[in-house]
Motif scaffolding. Structure first.
Motif, PDB file in Angstrom:
ATOM      1  N   PRO A  22      51.880  12.510 -17.312  1.00 41.91           N
ATOM      2  CA  PRO A  22      52.021  13.264 -16.060  1.00 41.91           C
ATOM      3  C   PRO A  22      50.981  14.370 -15.919  1.00 41.91           C
ATOM      4  CG  PRO A  22      54.161  12.995 -17.113  1.00 41.91           C
ATOM      5  CD  PRO A  22      53.130  12.483 -18.072  1.00 41.91           C
ATOM      6  N   ALA A  23      50.561  14.953 -17.033  1.00 40.81           N
ATOM      7  CA  ALA A  23      49.541  15.997 -16.961  1.00 40.81           C
ATOM      8  C   ALA A  23      48.211  15.423 -16.471  1.00 40.81           C
ATOM      9  CB  ALA A  23      49.362  16.659 -18.326  1.00 40.81           C
ATOM     10  N   LEU A  24      47.897  14.204 -16.894  1.00 41.94           N
ATOM     11  CA  LEU A  24      46.671  13.537 -16.430  1.00 41.94           C
ATOM     12  C   LEU A  24      46.752  13.271 -14.934  1.00 41.94           C
ATOM     13  CD1 LEU A  24      43.966  12.069 -16.884  1.00 41.94           C
ATOM     14  CD2 LEU A  24      45.306  10.019 -17.398  1.00 41.94           C
ATOM     15  N   LEU A  25      47.885  12.782 -14.476  1.00 44.11           N
ATOM     16  CA  LEU A  25      48.059  12.527 -13.050  1.00 44.11           C
ATOM     17  C   LEU A  25      47.926  13.811 -12.234  1.00 44.11           C
ATOM     18  CD1 LEU A  25      51.005   9.971 -13.090  1.00 44.11           C
ATOM     19  CD2 LEU A  25      48.573   9.515 -12.728  1.00 44.11           C
ATOM     20  N   LEU A  26      48.453  14.906 -12.752  1.00 45.86           N
ATOM     21  CA  LEU A  26      48.345  16.185 -12.068  1.00 45.86           C
ATOM     22  C   LEU A  26      46.889  16.625 -11.969  1.00 45.86           C
ATOM     23  CD1 LEU A  26      49.704  18.639 -10.781  1.00 45.86           C
ATOM     24  CD2 LEU A  26      49.906  19.620 -13.074  1.00 45.86           C
ATOM     25  N   GLU A  27      46.141  16.483 -13.060  1.00 43.29           N
ATOM     26  CA  GLU A  27      44.725  16.868 -13.052  1.00 43.29           C
ATOM     27  C   GLU A  27      43.935  15.996 -12.081  1.00 43.29           C
ATOM     28  OE1 GLU A  27      43.220  19.543 -14.400  1.00 43.29           O
ATOM     29  OE2 GLU A  27      45.258  20.109 -14.955  1.00 43.29           O
ATOM     30  N   LEU A  28      44.218  14.694 -12.060  1.00 42.10           N
ATOM     31  CA  LEU A  28      43.531  13.809 -11.121  1.00 42.10           C
ATOM     32  C   LEU A  28      43.857  14.190  -9.673  1.00 42.10           C
ATOM     33  CD1 LEU A  28      43.903  10.354 -12.897  1.00 42.10           C
ATOM     34  CD2 LEU A  28      41.823  11.716 -12.640  1.00 42.10           C
ATOM     35  N   ASN A  33      42.118  16.673  -4.603  1.00 39.69           N
ATOM     36  CA  ASN A  33      42.296  17.728  -3.614  1.00 39.69           C
ATOM     37  C   ASN A  33      41.006  18.528  -3.446  1.00 39.69           C
ATOM     38  OD1 ASN A  33      43.632  19.400  -1.788  1.00 39.69           O
ATOM     39  ND2 ASN A  33      44.236  20.821  -3.395  1.00 39.69           N
ATOM     40  N   ASN A  34      40.352  18.863  -4.558  1.00 40.07           N
ATOM     41  CA  ASN A  34      39.097  19.614  -4.486  1.00 40.07           C
ATOM     42  C   ASN A  34      38.017  18.815  -3.769  1.00 40.07           C
ATOM     43  OD1 ASN A  34      40.174  21.794  -5.838  1.00 40.07           O
ATOM     44  ND2 ASN A  34      39.444  21.144  -7.835  1.00 40.07           N
TER      45      ASN A  34
END
Length: 99
Positions: A22-28, A33-34
Motif C-alpha cells: 500500500p505504501a508503494l501505491l500511495l507513492e505512485l 498527482n504531481n
C-alpha cells in the motif's frame, strides 16, 4: 442419419492478484498527482497571454523537466524515451517568445 453430438467446453478463469505494498501505491498516486499538476500548469502557461508568457523563464522550466526525465530514466531504464522536439527547434521557440 448420423448422430450429432455437441461438445461443451468449460473454461475456468483464475484471477491472480499480486499483493502490492500500500505504501508503494500511495507513492505512485502522489507522483501521478504531481505530474497532473505540472501538466495543468504547463497548459495554463501555453494558453496564457504572450505578455504573461514572457515573464516566465520557460527555458529553466524545460531544463527542470528534462532533469526529472533523465533521473527517471536512470531509475527505470525500461521507461520509453520521450523526445518530441530537437534542441534547435526548442531554442528557436524560446527566442521567438522573448522577442
Amino acid at each position: 442419419k448420423p448422430l450429432r453430438t455437441k461438445v461443451k467446453t468449460v473454461v475456468e478463469v483464475v484471477k491472480r492478484y499480486q499483493k502490492t505494498d500500500p505504501a508503494l501505491l500511495l507513492e505512485l498516486a502522489k507522483i501521478g498527482n504531481n505530474i497532473n499538476q505540472i501538466a495543468r500548469a504547463l497548459n495554463i502557461i501555453k494558453n496564457a497571454d504572450p505578455q504573461e508568457q514572457r515573464k516566465l523563464d520557460i527555458l529553466k522550466i524545460f531544463l527542470v523537466l528534462k532533469a526529472i526525465q533523465i533521473e527517471l530514466e536512470g531509475i527505470f531504464p525500461a521507461l520509453p524515451k520521450i523526445s518530441r522536439q530537437s534542441q534547435e527547434r526548442l531554442q528557436k521557440q524560446l527566442k521567438d517568445l522573448q522577442l
